[in-house]
Scaffold this motif. Structure first.
Motif, PDB file in Angstrom:
ATOM      1  N   ARG A   9       0.852  -1.174   0.000  1.00 42.20           N
ATOM      2  CA  ARG A   9       0.000   0.000   0.000  1.00 42.20           C
ATOM      3  C   ARG A   9       0.892   1.230   0.000  1.00 42.20           C
ATOM      4  NH1 ARG A   9      -2.037   3.676   4.254  1.00 42.20           N
ATOM      5  NH2 ARG A   9       0.140   3.351   4.704  1.00 42.20           N
ATOM      6  N   PHE A  10       0.710   2.132  -0.899  1.00 50.43           N
ATOM      7  CA  PHE A  10       1.486   3.371  -0.886  1.00 50.43           C
ATOM      8  C   PHE A  10       0.676   4.407  -0.147  1.00 50.43           C
ATOM      9  CE2 PHE A  10       5.272   5.060  -2.953  1.00 50.43           C
ATOM     10  CZ  PHE A  10       5.215   6.336  -2.458  1.00 50.43           C
ATOM     11  N   PRO A  11       1.123   4.787   1.045  1.00 50.09           N
ATOM     12  CA  PRO A  11       0.278   5.654   1.866  1.00 50.09           C
ATOM     13  C   PRO A  11       0.263   7.062   1.300  1.00 50.09           C
ATOM     14  CG  PRO A  11       2.384   5.358   2.909  1.00 50.09           C
ATOM     15  CD  PRO A  11       2.449   4.616   1.600  1.00 50.09           C
ATOM     16  N   LEU A  13       1.568   9.864   1.311  1.00 51.07           N
ATOM     17  CA  LEU A  13       2.813  10.459   1.815  1.00 51.07           C
ATOM     18  C   LEU A  13       2.638  11.950   2.075  1.00 51.07           C
ATOM     19  CD1 LEU A  13       5.705   8.879  -0.216  1.00 51.07           C
ATOM     20  CD2 LEU A  13       5.374   8.862   2.257  1.00 51.07           C
ATOM     21  N   GLY A  14       3.023  12.375   3.248  1.00 51.15           N
ATOM     22  CA  GLY A  14       3.027  13.788   3.548  1.00 51.15           C
ATOM     23  C   GLY A  14       1.673  14.324   3.970  1.00 51.15           C
ATOM     24  N   GLU A  15       0.644  13.490   3.864  1.00 52.27           N
ATOM     25  CA  GLU A  15      -0.675  13.935   4.307  1.00 52.27           C
ATOM     26  C   GLU A  15      -0.841  13.576   5.773  1.00 52.27           C
ATOM     27  OE1 GLU A  15      -2.790  15.801   2.720  1.00 52.27           O
ATOM     28  OE2 GLU A  15      -1.350  15.830   1.075  1.00 52.27           O
ATOM     29  N   PRO A  16      -1.529  14.438   6.542  1.00 51.50           N
ATOM     30  CA  PRO A  16      -1.763  14.077   7.936  1.00 51.50           C
ATOM     31  C   PRO A  16      -2.636  12.835   8.009  1.00 51.50           C
ATOM     32  CG  PRO A  16      -3.050  16.017   7.329  1.00 51.50           C
ATOM     33  CD  PRO A  16      -2.122  15.719   6.180  1.00 51.50           C
TER      34      PRO A  16
ATOM     35  N   ALA E 153       7.810  16.798   4.945  1.00 53.19           N
ATOM     36  CA  ALA E 153       6.361  16.964   4.792  1.00 53.19           C
ATOM     37  C   ALA E 153       5.715  17.277   6.126  1.00 53.19           C
ATOM     38  CB  ALA E 153       5.759  15.695   4.190  1.00 53.19           C
ATOM     39  N   ARG E 157       3.503  20.561   7.222  1.00 54.58           N
ATOM     40  CA  ARG E 157       2.160  20.451   7.795  1.00 54.58           C
ATOM     41  C   ARG E 157       2.075  21.217   9.100  1.00 54.58           C
ATOM     42  NH1 ARG E 157       1.787  14.449   7.735  1.00 54.58           N
ATOM     43  NH2 ARG E 157       0.921  14.601   9.819  1.00 54.58           N
ATOM     44  N   ARG E 162      -1.856  22.400   9.002  1.00 49.87           N
ATOM     45  CA  ARG E 162      -2.786  21.422   8.435  1.00 49.87           C
ATOM     46  C   ARG E 162      -2.902  20.213   9.363  1.00 49.87           C
ATOM     47  NH1 ARG E 162       0.213  20.068   3.457  1.00 49.87           N
ATOM     48  NH2 ARG E 162      -1.321  18.415   3.208  1.00 49.87           N
ATOM     49  N   TYR E 175       4.432  10.569  17.443  1.00 44.67           N
ATOM     50  CA  TYR E 175       3.779   9.624  16.543  1.00 44.67           C
ATOM     51  C   TYR E 175       3.987  10.047  15.095  1.00 44.67           C
ATOM     52  CZ  TYR E 175       0.068   8.473  13.338  1.00 44.67           C
ATOM     53  OH  TYR E 175      -0.606   8.141  12.200  1.00 44.67           O
ATOM     54  N   ASP E 179       5.583   7.872  12.213  1.00 41.37           N
ATOM     55  CA  ASP E 179       4.785   7.573  11.030  1.00 41.37           C
ATOM     56  C   ASP E 179       5.525   8.014   9.761  1.00 41.37           C
ATOM     57  OD1 ASP E 179       2.282   6.498  10.070  1.00 41.37           O
ATOM     58  OD2 ASP E 179       1.793   8.541   9.430  1.00 41.37           O
ATOM     59  N   ASP E 183       6.429   5.636   6.725  1.00 37.77           N
ATOM     60  CA  ASP E 183       6.010   5.973   5.361  1.00 37.77           C
ATOM     61  C   ASP E 183       7.205   5.949   4.416  1.00 37.77           C
ATOM     62  OD1 ASP E 183       3.405   6.209   6.007  1.00 37.77           O
ATOM     63  OD2 ASP E 183       3.226   8.359   5.657  1.00 37.77           O
ATOM     64  N   ASP E 184       8.354   6.408   4.928  1.00 33.74           N
ATOM     65  CA  ASP E 184       9.566   6.419   4.123  1.00 33.74           C
ATOM     66  C   ASP E 184       9.905   5.013   3.618  1.00 33.74           C
ATOM     67  OD1 ASP E 184      11.698   8.443   3.446  1.00 33.74           O
ATOM     68  OD2 ASP E 184      12.904   6.747   4.126  1.00 33.74           O
ATOM     69  N   GLY E 187       8.259   3.807   0.273  1.00 34.26           N
ATOM     70  CA  GLY E 187       8.943   4.193  -0.958  1.00 34.26           C
ATOM     71  C   GLY E 187      10.110   3.264  -1.259  1.00 34.26           C
TER      72      GLY E 187
END
Lengths: 355, 355, 355, 355, 355
Positions: A9-11, A13-16, E153, E157, E162, E175, E179, E183-184, E187
């Motif tokens: 799953r590619f989350p 990225l960078g979004e809260p 990122a 935010r 945001r 957290y 996270d 997420d890194d 990729g």
């Protein structure tokens, strides 16, 4: 070979976390929301055209089952989340559309993620879809990416009032949905096993040069199914421990039964994996066997013809003094000798089972 | 190769759990219901022609053992379930006829599912049947798909009053039934081990071209037996923990003994698996050995004949000026030289153990 | 290859548990019963000719050690069982003569089953015997199928009053017996390791065609020893936990030491197993290496002789117009050319390390 | 190949436990006993010539570190045991000189056995020595078979008062010793990894025919190191749990750090094992590759020369009526044809990448 | 092949623990220290040129995030340690720059070590960097060897306000950082999987002779990633247990979500490993297949040409009496016979699918 399972799953990225983005790779189906409410006496189904309709609707019967097809609409999820007080992480997980089977306890409800497998009709490739359940006091929510038909039989039973489904509460409905998901695996694994048996027959014939690649595809399918079933077993194991207030003791017995079914399915997969690894050994051995046969043929032919060729070479020499050459039946004698040698060697090899 | 174990139980898709359908693939035997009741002094056996007879019957002795052959009759199951207060899931499990060995505690009784293995007399294939036990206060129910003879010796002991069986309660009877099931495995595993030893003798002789397939069948049989025995061990492990009120402390000692027997059986299977995997290695190595031998023979023959053929070729050339051709004993000298070369090379190979 | 370990215990099918049958396959030795009783000051040994003598005997010193050789006499077992209040299952286990190492707590005494291994002097096959211990307050019973000499040194130490054995109670004696059994394994495993090292030397020489079968025998012996040692370690692990009233805290330290010894033995076996599996790889690789060498020789010989044979063939053709045939030194030139080609090819192969 | 690790400790058969025999196979070094006593302000070192001197000595500073080289003198051990109140089993373990890494809690002190590895300078074989620690209130004893230099840096730090060693108690000194032992492994494993990398380079070149044996030696060295490190990790794991009164909370943090280092070392070994098993695969594949190349060369040569030889043979036949033989350029035509065939076949093989 | 992972951390041998040495092998970047402080309404970033500036600064907002690039400056670490009251072991661990992922609880703060992986742009080799977090009441410290962009990122935010980041406390920020690290990995593993798929396509084409080495590099990369992810999963598992006061219940739900992501990543790696081991089998089989093909070609050619060559040899013999030689069409007949034999054999091989 393509390995669709290699895509994690590619989350976002960078979004809260909690940002609700549409799961882009799922086909954009028009969401379909239907609510079934029932008690022992009655069962009504309502289909909502828009989320707003659903928010405005007041149900009148004690047990609610809300089923949603298509998980690509963040606004819809937001509305459902608001209506049933769901945590943003639940909504994110549902929209995300790639979750391992798991159960999360959010206090006032349980969130259960499961997978359902299908053989694509055309390519015969194994493909999976997510099915999510939210179980609370008096309600069950189910989410599917598309109409999969997993719950069709259950809904009919509910509408016709067959079995004890209508007599029981939302917890028994939740069990019913989980049981339907597990029953669905029996069909898939039957098909999988049929494929394995068919492949098994082709291994020894050995004409198909892609057999090894196909054996490995089966092996990877077994792994994929196992990887969905083992956490599903864990989900049921957690539920049967009875630590959740949503399930009554009577329902726990049924959950334990469903848990036994997952054990049975996993065992069946283990067996298939052993059969597959046996195939691999057979294939390798058949390959080596063919090499043996060719080598044997080569050796036999060489051993038979080399002496004969030598004899012919000898009597082709140009020495002045070679008495045999002038014998009347010299030629015929040599020919007979050659035949004798060939027969003798042939007999020896036949006795040694080299031929 | 057929893999009968690749068929998972196909559940009654779409039917509510608890629906009692006849297990269609079992041979439709006329159900036979017999009740044995006993105390230390007396032992009576009653055979019922119909479920109704059984429902009407009032037993007079303290310990009851109801034995049922044939599990295809939902009405019969319903009657027994009603008479002994069994949960619908128990009845469903029994009718289902494919259960992993397990123990389920239903409060007022225990439900135990086990398997019994047989070698089919004609095809020598391993085949299993389900045996179910229900253990309650003062009664034991046993269910078999067909008369398997597992409990014959026990019943005789009971009727003849041998051993302490009659002096003890239903819990000891339950132990006796479990012990009979475990004892039954000893016979099966003896036969299995005999098959393994026989196969082991054929591996090195190497004449049978299906030996690899047979090695793998043995391996899969070992897996199947193990897969029945490991959960059976777990069943006994759970029972010996003494958490169930049905078993008195004195009987727990006997259960622990039965538990030790399952450990012994599993260990024996482990040994067999190692022997089988050793066979596989021997077989592979024997194959590679044969390739080696053929290659050696080919190499030796080629090395001996190639120079001789060359010599013959040389003296077959048509040059005007080849003095050797006109020597009186040229031909005989060349022949002697060839023989010498052949002997020398043969000697070298013999010394290097290539021959 | 015979696999004596493939025979599981065949239980007394159909007999009630607790029935005492003689263990038929053990050699019928005259049972020999001896009692050693001692305190710090004194040590007496009494040998009983019949069980009745033993039943009548009243010991006078606080610690008793009863040692029995030969486990085929049910009457004797019955008498001992009656005298020391042993459970029928203990007697059955002892007569049964095939038990996994285990410890059973019967409340007022512990029953410990262990195995002792021996290399048969003639066939150098590994063979095992059962040794049983019963540990109670103030007494230790030891049972062996035949005099194995495991306890000889201990008995001498006891009689001579060496060490602290006589100062301590029955629990320390029990530790002493267990320690003697573990010490016995060191000798067996030394022999086993010597065998492994000897075999290791023969793998690379490769003359013995039965080396693979012998490697596998070693592997199976390692498994058998491991299978006796792992449960023995568990026995000691259970005892060192100190849950049994029979062992005083001071003795627990010694038991922990014995436990460490079993860990050491198991580790030594692990190492041997790795060495053996390394041998297997070496053997397989040596086989494949030999194939390589033969193939290389064949290839080299073929490459050298084929062109020469072709040249000889060419000058053996019968064309009218072949000018070389009439050159004065044509023949010698061709022979020199052939020699040159052979030398050149030989040099090339030598440079490429093919020769 | 010699497997020094195949020798299990041969215990003092028949001797009562606690009998102190000199460990015969260690080189009989003159025992050297040195005592370091210190507080934050001061640090004194005393060397004792005889055990008696040591027994007579009265230390004046709060923290004591007694270091002993050479473990072959039972009398010395007896004296130390008496002075510090050690259990006979501790003394026996130290004299025994082959112990698995372990920690034993004797109430008023801890006994820790560890191993230290060295590459023998001449043979580059891995060799181990035992290092024992006894940790009590206010004292630490360390025992080594010979001066290994493991603690040299620590002693210098202590004498120079660097770091916080002098400010802390005996528990921090004990940590320092354990940390020095673990640091020592980093050097050994660096050397081991360098050996692995060097070997890795030689695998593909393939000239060394003993490469497989060397790969396996590396594999066994990895196992040996692992077998010392895993129990050492367990020792530190037990100590960091903080159940022992000897360690203050502040020191536990440091022990946890040392524990992390053992994890790191074990992980590094795991990586090395994977690299080694990759080498094995590469080696096997290289072998099979060479067979492929030889086979290809043989096949190509055979295919090119066989038709040519046949043609030469045909024109060497002695038929009366063979018109080609009398053509003026027949010979040259045939030679050209042969060259053409050879070139054509060569081109085909070159296109198919067989050459 | 180079194995960068074979280098264990070489500790500061002989130095007291807590000595702060610069980590010599990291590029000496000018340390860059930046402080972000925020509440729901405001967010300020301050960059410090020197540690002293930082020590003098007084923050005014409730939540602090101090980020440091470059871990080679002991003085800086000392200053930070003093300012936030960190234990010397934490500072040593950070400077050390090779730590397994772990979490250490120091009471008033948590120390978390993690790794981040990158594919080097030029060599496409996998490379890792350490990222450390310290989590306390109201502050989070993050340390990286160099600007890795993992937190870019998140910082944006935070600055843009945001998501709910600014509304929450330091625990939610912690957290967020964890996270971002997880997420890194998505990729990196996407890239890894793309490499695996690309390699998979090349295995069957088989032209690249370094394919085996590349398969093994992929295998080792999978191991390295797994070895970073498994302890990272453990870190999150420990945190989600909720035993640490730093995390509020609401944040625990998010941590559990991050934990699920690590499970997902590890599962994806498992799949990749299976695909890779399938490639190995395919590669081996392809090699053996090519041997088979060559052997078959050799055998076929030999079988066809040997009889023909023999026939040519026979009619090249010089016997006086060979009637065929004088037949008018003898030569043509023999040629036709040869062609017939060749065609016949070719047909047989074509039928047997040998051609």
């Amino acid at each position: 070979m393509r390995h669709p399972q290699l895509k994690p799953r590619f989350p976002t990225l960078g979004e809260p976390p909690g940002t609700l983005l549409p799961a882009g790779d799922a086909p954009a189906l028009a969401s379909r929301i239907s609510l079934i409410e029932y008690n022992a006496a009655e069962c009504r189904e309502t289909v909502f055209a828009t989320p707003e309709e659903g928010l405005a609707y007041r149900p009148q019967l004690p047990v609610l089952w809300l089923n949603v097809y298509g998980l690509t609409d963040p606004a819809l999820m937001q509305a459902i989340g608001q209506r049933f007080g769901l945590h943003p992480l639940v909504l994110e997980d549902i929209l995300n559309s790639r979750q391992r089977p798991k159960v999360d306890d959010y206090g006032s409800y349980l969130f259960i993620a499961t997978r359902v497998y299908r053989y694509q009709p055309d390519s015969q490739r194994l493909q999976h879809d997510q099915v999510y359940l939210v179980i609370g006091q008096g309600f069950v929510l189910s989410f599917q990416t598309q109409p999969l038909g997993v719950f069709t039989a259950l809904r009919e039973r509910l509408q016709q009032g067959r079995g004890q489904l209508r007599q029981q509460g939302a917890d028994y409905l939740a069990y019913g949905l989980l049981d339907a998901i597990i029953d669905d695996y029996f069909g898939v694994i039957d098909q999988f096993n049929a494929n394995v048996e068919q492949l098994d027959k082709q291994v020894l014939s050995g004409h198909d040069r892609f057999i090894l690649a196909r054996i490995q595809r089966q092996k990877q399918e077994a792994m994929r199914l196992r990887r969905a079933l083992v956490p599903l077993r864990e989900v049921l194991n957690v539920l049967t421990r009875g630590e959740h207030v949503f399930f009554q003791p009577g329902t726990l017995l049924y959950l334990r039964d469903a848990f036994d079914h997952t054990l049975h399915l996993i065992e069946s997969l283990e067996t298939a994996r052993e059969v597959i690894s046996g195939m691999l050994e057979l294939y390798m051995s058949a390959q080596s066997n063919r090499l043996n046969v060719q080598m044997r043929v080569l050796t036999v032919i060489t051993i038979i013809f080399m002496p004969l060729t030598l004899i012919a070479g000898i009597y082709g020499m140009n020495f002045d003094n070679m008495p045999e050459l002038h014998w009347r039946y010299g030629y015929f004698g040599v020919m007979a000798g050659m035949a004798l040698i060939a027969l003798l060697l042939g007999f020896v090899f036949w006795r040694r089972r080299w031929l």
